[in-house]
Design an enzyme around this catalytic site. Structure first.
Site, mmCIF file in Angstrom:
data_model
loop_
_atom_site.group_PDB
_atom_site.id
_atom_site.type_symbol
_atom_site.label_atom_id
_atom_site.label_comp_id
_atom_site.label_asym_id
_atom_site.label_seq_id
_atom_site.Cartn_x
_atom_site.Cartn_y
_atom_site.Cartn_z
ATOM 1 N N ASP A 139 24.304 3.137 47.499
ATOM 2 C CA ASP A 139 24.168 3.841 46.215
ATOM 3 C C ASP A 139 25.551 3.946 45.567
ATOM 4 O O ASP A 139 26.500 4.394 46.212
ATOM 5 C CB ASP A 139 23.577 5.236 46.443
ATOM 6 C CG ASP A 139 22.134 5.159 46.931
ATOM 7 O OD1 ASP A 139 21.492 4.121 46.708
ATOM 8 O OD2 ASP A 139 21.662 6.131 47.542
ATOM 9 N N ASP A 145 26.357 -5.013 43.831
ATOM 10 C CA ASP A 145 26.325 -5.584 42.482
ATOM 11 C C ASP A 145 27.136 -4.699 41.540
ATOM 12 O O ASP A 145 27.229 -5.005 40.363
ATOM 13 C CB ASP A 145 24.886 -5.596 41.960
ATOM 14 C CG ASP A 145 24.373 -4.173 41.834
ATOM 15 O OD1 ASP A 145 24.397 -3.452 42.853
ATOM 16 O OD2 ASP A 145 24.009 -3.754 40.726
ATOM 17 N N GLU A 164 19.706 -7.468 46.719
ATOM 18 C CA GLU A 164 20.482 -8.672 46.363
ATOM 19 C C GLU A 164 19.585 -9.694 45.656
ATOM 20 O O GLU A 164 19.970 -10.266 44.636
ATOM 21 C CB GLU A 164 21.065 -9.262 47.650
ATOM 22 C CG GLU A 164 22.004 -10.409 47.427
ATOM 23 C CD GLU A 164 22.772 -10.731 48.706
ATOM 24 O OE1 GLU A 164 22.751 -9.937 49.669
ATOM 25 O OE2 GLU A 164 23.392 -11.790 48.744
HETATM 26 C C1 LIG Z 1 20.314 0.892 46.842
HETATM 27 S S1 LIG Z 1 19.485 0.979 48.342
HETATM 28 C C2 LIG Z 1 19.885 -0.576 49.156
HETATM 29 C C3 LIG Z 1 18.918 -0.913 50.255
HETATM 30 C C4 LIG Z 1 19.209 -2.214 51.019
HETATM 31 N N1 LIG Z 1 20.460 -2.123 51.747
HETATM 32 C C5 LIG Z 1 19.215 -3.431 50.120
HETATM 33 O O1 LIG Z 1 20.304 -3.983 49.867
HETATM 34 O O2 LIG Z 1 18.139 -3.840 49.673
HETATM 35 C C6 LIG Z 1 20.504 2.139 49.249
HETATM 36 C C7 LIG Z 1 19.873 2.612 50.527
HETATM 37 O O3 LIG Z 1 20.783 3.447 51.220
HETATM 38 C C8 LIG Z 1 20.112 4.604 51.696
HETATM 39 N N2 LIG Z 1 21.125 5.667 51.783
HETATM 40 C C9 LIG Z 1 21.823 6.183 50.748
HETATM 41 N N3 LIG Z 1 22.677 7.126 51.178
HETATM 42 C C10 LIG Z 1 22.515 7.204 52.519
HETATM 43 C C11 LIG Z 1 23.092 8.032 53.527
HETATM 44 N N4 LIG Z 1 24.010 8.937 53.221
HETATM 45 N N5 LIG Z 1 22.687 7.871 54.805
HETATM 46 C C12 LIG Z 1 21.729 6.937 55.112
HETATM 47 N N6 LIG Z 1 21.146 6.138 54.180
HETATM 48 C C13 LIG Z 1 21.520 6.277 52.920
HETATM 49 C C14 LIG Z 1 19.033 4.855 50.662
HETATM 50 O O4 LIG Z 1 17.961 5.623 51.162
HETATM 51 C C15 LIG Z 1 18.609 3.439 50.298
HETATM 52 O O5 LIG Z 1 17.589 2.953 51.137
#
Ligand SMILES: C[S@@+](CC[C@H](N)C(=O)[O-])C[C@H]1O[C@@H](n2cnc3c(N)ncnc32)[C@H](O)[C@@H]1O
Length: 205
Positions: free
Chosen positions: A111, A147, A188
């Site tokens: 994120d 990205d 991605e």
């Molecule tokens: C934007 S998504 C990307 C998912 C995947 N890595 C992809 O590239 O398709 C970010 C992921 O990170 C997880 N996430 C965000 N902050 C986190 C944290 N502090 N601890 C564990 N997971 C987290 C979210 O729940 C989400 O599934």
């Protein structure tokens, strides 16, 4: 990531309890002697599952905040014996994990928290980078893809602050040979279809 609520999730998860680690102190005992790599924010899980499939000599742990995502990933595991998951915020687990547990770390499309006032929440903020160093074996590779230019540039600044040397730095991994074998994640693929460039970097703990 948009999370689709799953009806009767707790009941559905019972079948996959063997793939879940609840206590961060028990990570080591849940795996065998193979080297262990970590992905934080595994999302739908396809990156980590493909890594586990391609690299049977390595164990993999995925951590994501949401049980719904664990359910989605767990259903793809099949016969693989080298992958387990945790659900929750990684910042709650890291302090309880043993030193030098992991031999690699992947942060895929974390994120971005683009607002300045939220910068400490980015998973590449200096406090996170220091916490990763503690749980990684010295010399382990950390791989980051995104990205988002704000996140990428702030990651470069944070890495400089903690004295990490970046290598394989790319502003467009699709056109960079050092990244040709990198498995594309769900995000991605989506961003690439939209014509967005994907950035990547690697450094050693
Ligand atoms: C934007 S998504 C990307 C998912 C995947 N890595 C992809 O590239 O398709 C970010 C992921 O990170 C997880 N996430 C965000 N902050 C986190 C944290 N502090 N601890 C564990 N997971 C987290 C979210 O729940 C989400 O599934």
């Amino acid at each position: 990531m948009r999370i689709r609520r799953t009806k009767d999730l707790d009941t559905k998860l019972i079948k996959y309890e063997h793939l879940l680690i609840k206590d961060p102190k028990s990570i080591k005992e849940r795996f065998d002697q193979r080297p262990l790599e970590l992905e934080i924010g595994f999302g739908k899980g396809e990156f980590l599952i493909e890594m586990a499939r391609r690299n049977p000599q390595t164990n993999y742990l995925g951590i994501d905040k949401y049980s719904e995502l664990f359910y989605s990933a767990a259903r793809q595991v099949g016969e693989l014996d080298n992958i387990l998951f945790m659900t929750g915020s990684v910042e709650d687990f890291l302090p309880q994990m043993e030193e030098g547990l992991f031999s690699g770390l992947y942060l895929n499309f974390s994120d971005p928290w683009p607002k300045d006032r939220h910068h400490k929440r980015r998973l590449t903020y200096r406090s996170f980078l220091k916490a990763y160093d503690r749980v990684l074996k010295k010399g382990s590779v950390v791989q980051i893809k995104t990205d988002n230019v704000i996140l990428f540039e702030s990651t470069l600044q944070e890495l400089a602050l903690v004295d990490k040397q970046v290598y394989d730095l790319s502003w467009d991994i699709q056109n960079d040979l050092s990244w040709k074998d990198s498995i594309p994640t769900y995000y991605e693929k989506r961003f690439t279809e939209l014509g967005q460039k994907i950035m990547g970097l690697r450094y050693r703990s």
